[in-house]
Design a protein around this motif. Structure first.
Motif, mmCIF file in Angstrom:
data_model
loop_
_atom_site.group_PDB
_atom_site.id
_atom_site.type_symbol
_atom_site.label_atom_id
_atom_site.label_comp_id
_atom_site.label_asym_id
_atom_site.label_seq_id
_atom_site.Cartn_x
_atom_site.Cartn_y
_atom_site.Cartn_z
ATOM 1 N N THR A 18 0.830 -1.202 0.000
ATOM 2 C CA THR A 18 0.000 0.000 0.000
ATOM 3 C C THR A 18 0.868 1.258 0.000
ATOM 4 O O THR A 18 0.521 2.271 -0.586
ATOM 5 N N ARG A 22 8.017 -2.820 2.576
ATOM 6 C CA ARG A 22 8.259 -2.940 4.017
ATOM 7 C C ARG A 22 8.626 -4.365 4.368
ATOM 8 O O ARG A 22 7.917 -5.305 3.992
ATOM 9 N N SER A 114 6.534 3.648 8.518
ATOM 10 C CA SER A 114 5.404 4.387 9.087
ATOM 11 C C SER A 114 5.060 4.005 10.519
ATOM 12 O O SER A 114 5.857 4.184 11.420
ATOM 13 N N ARG A 295 0.239 10.380 10.133
ATOM 14 C CA ARG A 295 -1.049 10.060 10.762
ATOM 15 C C ARG A 295 -1.317 10.930 11.974
ATOM 16 O O ARG A 295 -0.369 11.418 12.605
ATOM 17 N N SER A 380 -7.895 5.378 8.543
ATOM 18 C CA SER A 380 -6.697 4.909 9.233
ATOM 19 C C SER A 380 -5.884 6.074 9.807
ATOM 20 O O SER A 380 -4.670 6.045 9.778
ATOM 21 N N THR A 509 0.447 -3.369 4.253
ATOM 22 C CA THR A 509 1.586 -2.693 4.886
ATOM 23 C C THR A 509 2.322 -3.570 5.895
ATOM 24 O O THR A 509 3.299 -3.125 6.489
ATOM 25 N N ARG A 517 -8.629 -6.776 7.800
ATOM 26 C CA ARG A 517 -9.326 -5.592 8.296
ATOM 27 C C ARG A 517 -10.804 -5.699 7.937
ATOM 28 O O ARG A 517 -11.139 -5.978 6.792
HETATM 29 C C1 VG1 Z 1 -2.766 1.138 5.896
HETATM 30 C C2 VG1 Z 1 -4.042 1.949 5.958
HETATM 31 C C3 VG1 Z 1 -4.121 2.889 4.772
HETATM 32 C C4 VG1 Z 1 -2.865 3.775 4.743
HETATM 33 C C5 VG1 Z 1 -1.629 2.904 4.746
HETATM 34 C C6 VG1 Z 1 -0.347 3.721 4.846
HETATM 35 O O1 VG1 Z 1 -2.760 0.342 4.739
HETATM 36 O O2 VG1 Z 1 -5.171 1.114 6.008
HETATM 37 O O3 VG1 Z 1 -5.287 3.655 4.862
HETATM 38 O O4 VG1 Z 1 -2.863 4.592 3.613
HETATM 39 O O5 VG1 Z 1 -1.645 2.020 5.853
HETATM 40 O O6 VG1 Z 1 -0.318 4.433 6.031
HETATM 41 P P1 VG1 Z 1 -3.152 -1.215 4.765
HETATM 42 O O7 VG1 Z 1 -2.914 -1.699 3.370
HETATM 43 O O8 VG1 Z 1 -2.290 -1.845 5.787
HETATM 44 O O9 VG1 Z 1 -4.591 -1.263 5.181
HETATM 45 V V1 VG1 Z 1 1.151 4.941 6.710
HETATM 46 O O10 VG1 Z 1 0.901 5.718 7.997
HETATM 47 O O11 VG1 Z 1 2.153 3.900 6.171
HETATM 48 O O12 VG1 Z 1 1.674 6.117 5.695
#
Ligand code: VG1
Ligand code: CO
Length: 562
Positions: A18, A22, A114, A295, A380, A509, A517
């Motif tokens: 996403t 990582r 993140s 966030r 999120s 992620t 989820r």
């Molecule tokens: C999560 C969240 C998504 C967000 C992403 C990156 O992704 O659900 O809304 O954009 O993290 O956030 P996933 O695929 O795990 O649901 V961060 O704080 O890395 O910039």
């Protein structure tokens, strides 16, 4: 100095998720693992790379420094002309986005995982951002991934001495293969702070935080969770806005392992802050940020919780008190698909365009570039505007404080007023972390089959004396209105006749196993003051039931509820 070519072989697991690639730190430490991925980013940029400038920095987590040194050497050998790097390798994700735009450079490399834990036993990440300052779109990430499956060599300059280079501000010039290569180490906060001063009215915010003859100080507590925002919070809130370094901020020294916590601002991982606000009723406001600073979580007095979906709607409804929007106008709004639809109601009332995009900030960029989107968010804990192309935690807090100052109301009262006007979209997300991949995939497949099965649409599902009739069900697909690119399989949606929704996705992620989820939403026009978990209980039961979650994953309880 002379560059050399090093032979290498591909790794199979370098597909960005996403938000970038990582993995556990020890994976990035494998011989050539980081080198391969960096070379593939550069190869994907093709001829645009020659003579280009890139921004580099991240949340300072463990392995950042060796990764930056690798980037410096590989960039120098690939004819990049200049790197702009944050001192000690530190830039928040929003700060990188801002710098790419301010300096009009080709792009940036963000070193972060993140909200994932950091340190030698935990996660590291590498993400490429394009020239608009936003995360690379799917097409570029797919191209990078393709290249990682075929790579045979990378170029580097092993004799380029990087030792302690990023510790000291200043410019170093090198001659590599007869070309000039420049590394500029800059202050991590300066440009970003200047940008925030242009967007917001710092005099009003200072008056709010310090208090005036007419109004007592508005008592805030900001929690950087040992992440990168610490340096920005000290600069903006303590130095510029007069907040107390002892009472108004906490955990503001970035640590490379985040002090062994999960730097994720939600009710579970930021429980510490929640407890502080509950213990001390003199706090009017609390906020927390994640590791890389994009966030935010907003709390009111006694830790009154604002869901990110409501936060977005409240800001949308009050943007005119922020100088940036007064000047630039408010174009459309957007949210990610699983985000509750509270902002849609504001858009309808204000007559603004409204977009629903897949999960991930990269999907907002085109709409912003086309001038059709001013404010957007994700459930999120992501909120942001078109001032940059990433979500922005500090911006969100400054925006909230601007609204509070303008309305002269506390957080809870603002929410209650909002719900009274618009009704309330009750929302909750259940996360099941580190589930076995096989079970998670089987559950999603089961749901795929279920939603296309005969009679599913039109069926009535019941729990706790509540019934919901399925109006529609699909796997969300999105066509970008600007470049018409298509993103498929973005989450299974069960849509009910009364507007309630259940959504199922696997996280993109994580670094081990799968995270399931489930997003649960309903809308109430008048009954707006019930506890969300109570209100959503029947829908939660239905969601677990139709997914047969327990059977597929073996899980009784979610890891995190937000
Ligand atoms: C999560 C969240 C998504 C967000 C992403 C990156 O992704 O659900 O809304 O954009 O993290 O956030 P996933 O695929 O795990 O649901 V961060 O704080 O890395 O910039
Ligand atoms: Co983040």
């Amino acid at each position: 100095l002379e560059s050399v070519v090093v032979q290498t072989t591909p790794f199979e697991d370098q597909k960005p998720g996403t938000s970038g690639l990582r993995k556990k730190v020890k994976v990035f430490m494998e011989k050539n693992y980081t080198e391969n991925f960096i070379q593939c980013i550069f190869d994907a940029l093709g001829c645009k790379l020659k003579g280009a400038t890139l921004v580099v920095g991240g949340d300072g987590r463990y392995f950042s420094k060796p990764a930056i040194n690798t980037i410096i050497r590989i960039a120098s050998a690939n004819e990049v002309s200049k790197l702009i790097i944050g001192q000690l390798g530190i830039f928040s994700t929003p700060a990188v986005s801002a710098l790419i735009r301010q300096h009009k450079v080709l792009g940036g490399i963000v070193l972060t995982a993140s909200h994932n834990p950091g340190g030698i036993r935990h996660d590291f990440g590498i993400k490429y951002n394009i020239e608009n300052g936003g995360p690379a779109p799917d097409q570029i990430s797919n191209n990078i991934y393709e290249l990682t499956t075929k790579i045979t060599q990378y170029k580097t300059t092993p004799t380029l001495e990087t030792d302690r280079m990023i510790d000291i501000l200043g410019t170093s010039k090198f001659n590599v293969d007869g070309r000039e290569f420049t590394v500029e180490i800059i202050d991590s906060t300066k440009n970003y702070v200047a940008l925030m001063k242009e967007i917001f009215d710092f005099n009003k915010l200072r008056a709010l935080i310090r208090g005036t003859d007419k109004r007592p100080a508005f008592n805030i507590l900001l929690d950087s969770m040992n992440g990168v925002t610490g340096v920005y919070v000290r600069n903006i809130f303590v130095e510029e806005l007069g907040a107390s370094p002892d009472n108004n901020v906490r955990r503001v020294v970035p640590l490379d392992n985040f002090g062994e916590i999960h730097p994720d601002p939600n009710l579970t991982y930021a429980k510490d802050l929640v407890d502080k606000l509950k213990e001390n009723a003199s706090y009017d406001f609390g906020a927390a940020f994640d590791g890389d600073g994009d966030r935010n979580m907003i709390l009111g007095k006694n830790a009154f919780f604002v869901t990110p979906s409501d936060s977005l709607a409240v800001l949308a409804n009050n943007l005119d008190c922020i100088p940036y929007f007064k000047k630039n106008g408010v174009h459309g709004f957007a949210r990610s698909m699983p985000t509750a639809a509270a902002v849609d109601r504001v858009a309808a009332k204000l007559g603004k365009e409204m977009f629903e995009v897949p999960t991930g900030w990269k999907y907002f960029g085109n709409l912003m570039d086309a001038g059709r989107l001013s404010l957007c968010g994700e459930e999120s804990f992501g909120t942001g505007s078109d001032h940059i192309r990433e979500k922005d935690g500090l911006w969100a807090v400054l925006a909230w404080l601007s609204v509070i100052e303008h309305k002269n109301m506390g957080v809870e009262d603002i929410l209650k007023e909002h719900w009274k006007t618009y009704g309330r979209n009750y929302f909750s997300r259940y996360d099941y972390e580190e589930v076995e991949t096989e079970g998670a995939n089987a559950m999603m497949q089961h749901l795929e089959n279920l939603i296309v099965s005969k009679d599913f649409v039109g069926k009535t599902l019941a729990s706790n004396c509540k019934t919901y009739k399925v109006a529609n069900a699909d796997n969300f697909s999105y066509v970008d209105p600007i470049d018409h690119s298509v993103a498929k399989n973005q989450g299974i949606r069960v849509l009910f006749e009364d507007g309630s929704r259940l959504i199922y996705r696997l996280s993109g992620t994580g670094s081990s196993g799968a995270t399931v989820r489930i997003y649960i939403e309903c809308y109430e026009k008048d009954d707006v003051l019930t506890d969300a978990q109570v209100m959503l209980r029947p829908l939660v039961n239905i969601s677990l039931d139709i997914a047969q979650l327990k059977k597929f994953t073996g899980r009784e309880e979610p890891t995190v509820i937000t």
